[in-house]
Write an enzyme that holds these catalytic residues in place. Structure first.
Site, short mmCIF file in Angstrom:
data_model
loop_
_atom_site.label_atom_id
_atom_site.label_comp_id
_atom_site.label_asym_id
_atom_site.label_seq_id
_atom_site.Cartn_x
_atom_site.Cartn_y
_atom_site.Cartn_z
N ASN A 115 -11.22 -6.34 17.54
CA ASN A 115 -11.70 -7.41 18.42
C ASN A 115 -12.71 -8.23 17.62
O ASN A 115 -13.87 -8.36 17.97
CB ASN A 115 -12.36 -6.78 19.66
N ASN A 174 -17.73 -10.03 19.69
CA ASN A 174 -16.76 -9.41 18.78
C ASN A 174 -17.22 -8.02 18.35
O ASN A 174 -18.42 -7.76 18.25
CB ASN A 174 -16.62 -10.26 17.52
N THR A 175 -16.25 -7.16 18.09
CA THR A 175 -16.53 -5.82 17.59
C THR A 175 -15.21 -5.14 17.27
O THR A 175 -14.25 -5.26 18.02
CB THR A 175 -17.28 -4.96 18.64
N THR A 176 -15.18 -4.40 16.18
CA THR A 176 -14.04 -3.54 15.86
C THR A 176 -14.54 -2.10 15.87
O THR A 176 -15.50 -1.77 15.16
CB THR A 176 -13.45 -3.89 14.48
N GLY A 202 -20.02 -5.93 16.06
CA GLY A 202 -20.71 -4.65 16.23
C GLY A 202 -19.83 -3.52 15.75
O GLY A 202 -19.55 -2.57 16.49
#
Length: 344
Positions: free
Chosen positions: A210, A256-258, A297
């Protein structure tokens, strides 16, 4: 490419975000549903189970990786917008990944509740179950404020089974999106997984992508994100940033974050486990560009079940290939496979 998922939603381009006011959990009679995604990745890793559940009304969801016997763990946190929960930073019986941003951390409590129930509510020190979790900001890709809660976390754990990892728009990745250089260029992604076995060594990698960045194949092709609707093409974001610095380019979007999980059965000491996690997490910039930004993040949970030792017979490229750095090199490729799988 246009696809239709199991709920009937079609297309890759996300709708324009609204950010509320919006309907929330209180406005629906929410019932957790299975979240099968676009397919499954098979894995042969006894002692590891995976479950996914979703609220189609969101749509948003939860993914649980369950290791009933427990596993030692290292958490690598990078980027400027971490959303994380952990009961014990060095040990886990389950990892809970969810949408819903900070509000989605409630799903972790549901996983913990279910694990407590399974030991008849015994609360002695040795009976406690450790649950860690992380979240993605998925509100940009939908027009509701529905979030994963304790009921959804509990349902995801109850649906967990060995050998199958749902991928695509499933679980925590059901409203994940990538390439947020401009909302009009953003596309849905999802969660991906990959498994590799070499002799007795097992490696399972999973990720919910994401990101601000785009998903990039090994040949450098952008396969998801930063899609120009006028030309139908995708390109690496650094080109847009160059234009922006010159005064003629889009602005990067927030949210956003993966979040990723890596599990191996290789016996590693604490230092080697930490280095494995850092090596693999750092390698993910090849498949996600850019990665670890101040608007992301990114978090990787690296676990070992401590079952087998690395080979000790020197190889033709030297004994260095048989230490944790060699394991990290292989695991990094498995994680890249998982990243590409998220774009199904």
């Amino acid at each position: 490419m246009t696809t239709t998922d199991h709920t009937g939603r079609s297309g890759r381009t996300i709708p324009a975000p609204s950010f509320g006011p919006a309907k929330s959990n209180d406005d629906f009679h929410l019932v957790p549903r299975p979240s099968p995604g676009q397919g499954t990745v098979a894995f042969d890793f006894p002692g590891v189970e995976v479950g996914t559940a979703e609220y189609p009304e969101g749509p948003t969801g939860t993914t649980v990786v369950h290791v009933p016997a427990g596993a030692r763990m290292f958490i690598d946190e990078r980027g400027g917008a971490i959303g994380l929960s952990y009961g014990d930073k060095q040990y886990a019986h389950a990892i809970c990944l969810s949408g819903g941003s900070l509000y989605g951390l409630g799903a972790c409590a549901g996983v913990a509740d279910e694990l407590r129930t399974r030991v008849d509510n015994r609360v002695g020190w040795n009976d406690l179950k450790c649950v860690s979790g992380a979240i993605i900001y998925d509100f940009a890709a939908r027009d509701t404020a529905v979030v994963p809660d304790a009921a959804l976390g509990r349902a995801a754990l109850r649906m967990a089974e060995p050998g199958r990892f749902p991928v695509g728009r499933a679980g925590a990745g059901i409203s994940a999106s990538v390439g947020k250089i401009d909302w009009s260029r953003c596309e849905f992604a999802g969660q991906g997984a990959a498994f590799r076995q070499i002799g007795d060594i097992k490696i399972l990698a999973a990720t919910v992508v994401n990101a601000v960045g785009v998903i990039v194949d090994r040949d450098g092709t952008v396969v998801r994100g930063n899609h120009d609707p006028a030309t139908g093409t995708r390109r690496l974001p650094h080109l847009d940033y160059q234009d922006a610095f010159a005064g003629d380019g889009p602005t990067t979007m927030h949210g956003n974050t993966t979040i990723s999980v890596l599990i191996t059965n290789v016996r590693l000491d604490d230092r080697a486990l930490e280095q494995l996690g850092r090596q693999v997490h750092g390698s993910m910039h090849r498949g996600i560009q850019p990665f670890h930004t101040n608007l992301d993040g990114d978090t990787l949970f690296t676990l070992t079940t401590d079952e087998v030792d690395l080979p000790t017979t020197p190889s033709r490229i030297g004994a260095s290939a048989l230490n944790s750095a060699g394991l990290g090199s292989v695991a990094a490729e498995v994680m890249w496979d998982a990243i590409l799988c998220s774009a199904r």
